[in-house]
Scaffold this active site. Structure first.
Site, PDB file in Angstrom:
ATOM      1  N   GLU A 140       5.201   4.627   8.756  1.00  0.00           N
ATOM      2  CA  GLU A 140       6.314   5.076   9.618  1.00  0.00           C
ATOM      3  C   GLU A 140       5.737   5.566  10.944  1.00  0.00           C
ATOM      4  O   GLU A 140       4.535   5.816  11.044  1.00  0.00           O
ATOM      5  CB  GLU A 140       7.059   6.223   8.925  1.00  0.00           C
ATOM      6  CG  GLU A 140       7.695   5.811   7.602  1.00  0.00           C
ATOM      7  CD  GLU A 140       8.473   6.942   6.931  1.00  0.00           C
ATOM      8  OE1 GLU A 140       8.591   8.037   7.533  1.00  0.00           O
ATOM      9  OE2 GLU A 140       8.951   6.717   5.812  1.00  0.00           O
ATOM     10  N   SER A 145      -2.092   6.757   7.496  1.00  0.00           N
ATOM     11  CA  SER A 145      -2.997   6.985   6.367  1.00  0.00           C
ATOM     12  C   SER A 145      -2.405   7.913   5.312  1.00  0.00           C
ATOM     13  O   SER A 145      -2.622   7.715   4.118  1.00  0.00           O
ATOM     14  CB  SER A 145      -4.307   7.600   6.876  1.00  0.00           C
ATOM     15  OG  SER A 145      -4.959   6.685   7.700  1.00  0.00           O
ATOM     16  N   THR A 171       3.928  -6.220   7.612  1.00  0.00           N
ATOM     17  CA  THR A 171       3.443  -7.600   7.578  1.00  0.00           C
ATOM     18  C   THR A 171       4.484  -8.491   6.906  1.00  0.00           C
ATOM     19  O   THR A 171       4.987  -8.138   5.834  1.00  0.00           O
ATOM     20  CB  THR A 171       2.103  -7.660   6.806  1.00  0.00           C
ATOM     21  OG1 THR A 171       1.158  -6.856   7.508  1.00  0.00           O
ATOM     22  CG2 THR A 171       1.579  -9.075   6.677  1.00  0.00           C
ATOM     23  N   ASP A 257      -3.904  -0.145  -6.530  1.00  0.00           N
ATOM     24  CA  ASP A 257      -4.954  -0.611  -7.446  1.00  0.00           C
ATOM     25  C   ASP A 257      -4.951  -2.136  -7.516  1.00  0.00           C
ATOM     26  O   ASP A 257      -5.961  -2.767  -7.820  1.00  0.00           O
ATOM     27  CB  ASP A 257      -4.745  -0.033  -8.858  1.00  0.00           C
ATOM     28  CG  ASP A 257      -4.784   1.485  -8.846  1.00  0.00           C
ATOM     29  OD1 ASP A 257      -5.245   2.046  -7.840  1.00  0.00           O
ATOM     30  OD2 ASP A 257      -4.348   2.098  -9.837  1.00  0.00           O
ATOM     31  N   GLU A 383      -3.581  -1.297   4.124  1.00  0.00           N
ATOM     32  CA  GLU A 383      -3.750  -0.897   2.706  1.00  0.00           C
ATOM     33  C   GLU A 383      -4.817   0.187   2.569  1.00  0.00           C
ATOM     34  O   GLU A 383      -5.489   0.277   1.541  1.00  0.00           O
ATOM     35  CB  GLU A 383      -4.111  -2.104   1.821  1.00  0.00           C
ATOM     36  CG  GLU A 383      -3.024  -3.156   1.734  1.00  0.00           C
ATOM     37  CD  GLU A 383      -1.760  -2.658   1.060  1.00  0.00           C
ATOM     38  OE1 GLU A 383      -0.709  -2.646   1.732  1.00  0.00           O
ATOM     39  OE2 GLU A 383      -1.813  -2.272  -0.117  1.00  0.00           O
ATOM     40  N   GLY A 384      -4.943   1.009   3.608  1.00  0.00           N
ATOM     41  CA  GLY A 384      -5.910   2.118   3.603  1.00  0.00           C
ATOM     42  C   GLY A 384      -7.140   1.764   4.404  1.00  0.00           C
ATOM     43  O   GLY A 384      -7.820   0.783   4.110  1.00  0.00           O
TER      44      GLY A 384
END
Ligand SMILES: Cc1cc2nc3c(=O)[nH]c(=O)nc-3n(C[C@H](O)[C@H](O)[C@H](O)COP(=O)(O)OP(=O)(O)OC[C@H]3O[C@@H](n4cnc5c(N)ncnc54)[C@H](O)[C@@H]3O)c2cc1C
Length: 406
Positions: A140, A145, A171, A257, A383-384
């Site tokens: 947002e 992060s 994406t 995960d 994704e981090g």
């Protein structure tokens, strides 16, 4: 004894994905790099192929659709290990990203949201959302992060959830048929109240505000989405609607995960592409890369190549381990983060070093090396980020909570 050979079934599906990458993606790679936001029509043919293949029950060609830990898991004949959806999705993502990672992210029905659905959905939802193309909307304007800082809200109104908020950098946010949205069902309860919701593209109140112009992966559409009293059916919440403060937001975090090893695979695919190109350039220049001679007795460029190839191998093995653990129902958060950190770093290092070692031609648009240098950076961000993966690894290794190690 550890057997690092891929089973025959997985080799066949990876080969198939490689054919798609070399015959469909590579020839149009530059075209969609230059034509940012143009829809890659060639992928429609591919979507039809993917559909046909999954209807016929054969392997999926590509992408991140796998990842269901209780997927029907073919077993290897040696140790009865399972290699299921995660492993095959990982290899397919790797191969197609070798072709073009921006196009890989645009393959219909293979979005990161599909992996999220696979990770968290009930069996009934998996059936219902089995054939959607899902993007994933967490970020947002107020955070990236810190995924616990979600401000988008979801309020139950009769048989519908009403969502309000703004999601950025999504994406495939314009092209996907569905969007997996993270929203809070009760902001007073903190992170435990964050749930994921499947929002159909035609849900009233959902709109695309704009598309981003970017450094790389230009074939992929990155959208800003607005949710303004956006209504979706009550049973489009993934997982349980109950807020369990004890459990925190482990439910939604489980998504990572599955998706992190997948993004690692994308970085490994781009890395391999760059190494192959560099090897050809060095060989043309008469530089021998030897596996018998110590690196300190080789040409400096050959020594660099060997160092990078070792990084590539370790990134590959870490990603295989993370996916294998997911398929074998072993908790893999640590390994998923390790694999993404290693692969993300390796991707940017190898592609830019390859540009450097190739000299002027590496920087020019005659080759795809400069493009891979631009494309790879995002794989160390979304994704981090690199730093966040290292933080997660440190927490796990040191046994610290997120409050103790920030
Ligand atoms: C092309 C593109 C596609 C994307 N696709 C998606 C998508 O599909 N869905 C989605 O939800 N999001 C998506 N994102 C968003 C992406 O996940 C975020 O950009 C990312 O999580 C980083 O968040 P941020 O940009 O706000 O950076 P910040 O969180 O502000 O971080 C800035 C810098 O500070 C570092 N940092 C932050 N916290 C710490 C800490 N505690 N310790 C050390 N360093 C720290 C970060 O590593 C980074 O280097 C996309 C982004 C881009 C650019």
């Amino acid at each position: 004894m550890i057997n690092l050979e891929l089973p025959k079934k997985l080799r066949a599906s990876a080969n198939q994905a490689h054919q798609v990458a070399s015959q469909i993606f590579r020839p149009i790679s530059r075209k969609y790099d230059l034509g940012e936001h143009e829809y890659p029509v060639e992928l429609d043919t591919m979507a039809a192929m993917v559909d046909g293949l999954s209807d016929s029950g054969t392997q999926k060609i590509s992408g991140a659709s796998g990842g269901r830990s209780d997927d029907e898991a073919p077993t290897t004949d040696v140790l009865l290990n399972a290699n299921g959806g995660n492993m095959s999705a990982l290899l397919n993502a790797l191969e197609t990203s070798w072709g073009d990672v921006g196009l890989m992210l645009s393959i219909p029905y293979q979005g990161l949201g599909n992996a999220a659905i696979a990770a968290v959905a009930t069996d009934e939802q998996l059936e219902r959302f089995g054939k959607v193309w899902a993007s994933m909307a967490i970020t947002e304007p107020s955070f990236g992060s810190d995924s616990a800082a979600v401000t988008t809200t979801a309020v139950l109104d009769g048989d519908e959830w009403v969502l309000n908020g703004e999601k950025i950098f999504v994406t495939a946010g314009q092209r996907s048929t569905h969007i997996v949205v993270w929203a809070s069902v009760d902001r007073k309860l903190g992170r435990a109240a964050i749930k994921s919701f499947v929002v159909p593209r035609d849900a009233p109140g959902l709109s695309v505000a704009r598309l981003e112009h970017k450094l790389g992966i230009k074939a992929s559409d990155t959208a800003v989405l607005l949710l303004q009293d956006c209504r979706i059916p009550k049973d489009n919440i993934l997982g349980s609607p109950e807020v369990n403060v004890e459990k925190g937001f482990a439910g939604v975090m489980q998504t990572f995960d599955n998706t992190r090893p997948m993004v690692a695979a994308m970085a490994i695919g781009v890395t391999r592409a760059a190494l192959e190109e560099l090897r050809a350039i060095l060989t043309d220049a008469g530089i021998e890369i030897s596996y018998d001679t110590p690196v300190n007795n080789q040409h400096a460029a050959a020594a660099e190549f060997l160092r990078m190839e070792a990084d590539y191998e370790s990134a590959y093995l870490l990603a295989l381990r993370a996916a294998w653990m997911a398929d074998n129902k072993k908790p893999n958060s640590l390994e998923a983060s390790m694999s993404k950190a290693k692969a993300g770093r390796t991707g940017t290092d190898v592609t830019l070093k390859s540009v450097e070692l190739a000299g002027a031609v590496g920087y020019s648009q005659r080759l795809l090396l400069e493009k891979w240098g631009r494309d790879s950076k995002i794989l160390d961000i979304f994704e981090g980020t690199q730093q966040i993966q290292q933080l997660i690894v440190a927490r796990r290794v040191l046994g610290k909570t997120s409050a103790e190690l920030k």
